[in-house]
Design an enzyme around this catalytic site. Structure first.
Site, PDB file in Angstrom:
ATOM      1  N   LYS A  48       1.036  -1.474   0.247  1.00 28.05           N
ATOM      2  CA  LYS A  48      -0.089  -0.459  -0.049  1.00 28.05           C
ATOM      3  C   LYS A  48       0.634   1.725  -0.148  1.00 28.05           C
ATOM      4  O   LYS A  48       0.562   2.434  -0.633  1.00 28.05           O
ATOM      5  CB  LYS A  48      -0.977  -0.129   0.837  1.00 28.05           C
ATOM      6  CG  LYS A  48      -1.992  -1.415   0.998  1.00 28.05           C
ATOM      7  CD  LYS A  48      -2.880  -1.558   2.391  1.00 28.05           C
ATOM      8  CE  LYS A  48      -3.986  -2.152   2.297  1.00 28.05           C
ATOM      9  NZ  LYS A  48      -4.262  -3.178   3.660  1.00 28.05           N
ATOM     10  N   GLN A  92      -4.791  -2.104  10.256  1.00 23.99           N
ATOM     11  CA  GLN A  92      -4.521  -2.944   9.403  1.00 23.99           C
ATOM     12  C   GLN A  92      -4.939  -3.882  10.398  1.00 23.99           C
ATOM     13  O   GLN A  92      -4.826  -4.142  11.863  1.00 23.99           O
ATOM     14  CB  GLN A  92      -3.158  -3.187   9.174  1.00 23.99           C
ATOM     15  CG  GLN A  92      -2.524  -4.290   8.108  1.00 23.99           C
ATOM     16  CD  GLN A  92      -3.067  -4.251   7.127  1.00 23.99           C
ATOM     17  OE1 GLN A  92      -3.268  -3.777   6.318  1.00 23.99           O
ATOM     18  NE2 GLN A  92      -3.518  -5.926   7.136  1.00 23.99           N
ATOM     19  N   ASP A 115     -11.682   1.246   4.357  1.00 22.67           N
ATOM     20  CA  ASP A 115     -12.727   0.485   4.274  1.00 22.67           C
ATOM     21  C   ASP A 115     -13.308  -0.147   4.461  1.00 22.67           C
ATOM     22  O   ASP A 115     -14.081  -1.272   4.592  1.00 22.67           O
ATOM     23  CB  ASP A 115     -11.277  -0.656   5.315  1.00 22.67           C
ATOM     24  CG  ASP A 115     -10.244  -1.469   5.138  1.00 22.67           C
ATOM     25  OD1 ASP A 115      -9.787  -0.754   3.663  1.00 22.67           O
ATOM     26  OD2 ASP A 115      -9.133  -0.789   5.784  1.00 22.67           O
TER      27      ASP A 115
END
Ligand code: NAP
Length: 276
Positions: A48, A92, A115
């Site tokens: 990322k 994460q 997300d």
């Protein structure tokens, strides 16, 4: 049989975003919160960050110790919510078990919830009006659309009911008028459902879980699984044999994975659009 080339499609999406960002010419900050030292997370985060660098997005990694408290993570999230230079953030997963990840997701400001895992984001997705759709489900739909694979009226067998894959994907598929059977570890006679499906989506996390005898001729196969076997990344599908029967199939690696990463930046573009 056609390979659904997630690498190629995601590269096109990334190039398109790069062009748009160059025109906007603005400093865009993106925060990644990583708690602990999960080795798989490290690989995902590096990917990322590399993409951020390529796109000229300023990635800020907050790598927190395994022993950090939930309140400390929430405090960081709140600080980032208030930081105008940060357009979006992700926490994460996995996080250590003493941290309730859902509590943390719910503290992320709606607009910055790249997300799409917060209750509000998921709720809006269920109601058909999401800002950010979680990246793996969104990437799968984009990939199917890119190859003009119709969803309306199709029987889809979705093997997964997790919050990050199955549940959001179920909603996106029914929104597109597919008929979805959601299967899981307690499903009896799984083959009955896979054999009847025009599209099989497997996100189980078991190598060779989907075999050729489980699918009908011409089925579309989406392999979400990521399994590490002797240093090699493999999906859930017995690719060699299933690909002989399928009409379209995703490879692993190079299928759903790169689409997931591209969708992070697609979602960041949503924030920029909202700002206008
Ligand atoms: P998860 O929460 O463990 O979900 C696995 C799902 O598979 C569960 O719904 C589970 O059922 C079901 N399952 C397990 N054994 C089964 C069986 N024998 N028959 C039918 N269903 C079975 O994992 P996840 O986080 O959703 O991820 C799933 C897989 O996708 C993993 O391999 C992960 O690495 C991969 N993944 C890939 C990407 C990508 O970008 N490519 C993104 C996210 C995840 P129960 O609910 O009953 O336990």
């Amino acid at each position: 049989m056609t390979i659904l080339d997630g690498k190629k499609v995601s590269n096109e999406i990334i190039e398109n975003i790069k062009e748009k960002l160059e025109k906007i010419n603005k400093k865009i900050g993106f925060a990644i919160i990583w708690v602990g030292n999960n080795p798989a997370s490290e690989i995902y985060i590096k990917n990322k960050m590399k993409k951020c660098e390529y796109l000229g997005i300023e990635a800020k990694l907050f790598h927190l110790d395994e022993t950090v408290t939930e309140n400390e993570v929430i405090k960081l999230i709140e600080d980032l919510n208030n930081d105008e230079s940060i357009y979006g953030m992700i926490l994460q997963s996995p996080v250590p078990s003493h941290i309730n990840i859902v509590n943390c997701f719910n503290k992320i400001a709606y607009k910055k919830d790249i997300d799409g895992f917060s209750n509000v984001s998921v709720g809006n997705l269920c109601l058909g009006n999401p800002l950010h759709v979680s990246c793996t489900p969104k990437g799968i739909i984009k990939l199917l659309d890119y190859y003009n694979i119709p969803l309306e009226g199709k029987n889809v067998c979705l093997i997964n009911r997790s919050n990050i894959v199955g549940k959001p994907l179920f909603n996106l598929l029914i929104e597109r008028n597919a008929t979805v059977t959601m299967c899981h570890s307690k499903t009896k006679n799984l083959e009955l459902f896979t054999k009847n499906a025009d599209i099989v989506i497997s996100a189980v996390g078991k190598v060779n879980f989907i075999t050729a005898d489980m699918i009908k001729d011409g089925a579309v196969i989406i392999d979400v699984g990521i399994n590490r076997v002797n240093g090699k990344v493999m999906g859930d599908v017995d690719f060699e044999n299933v690909s002989k029967k399928a009409s379209f199939i995703t490879p692993v690696p190079g299928g759903v994975g790169p689409m997931t990463v591209a969708m992070i930046f697609d979602n960041i573009m949503n924030v920029i659009k909202e700002e206008k």
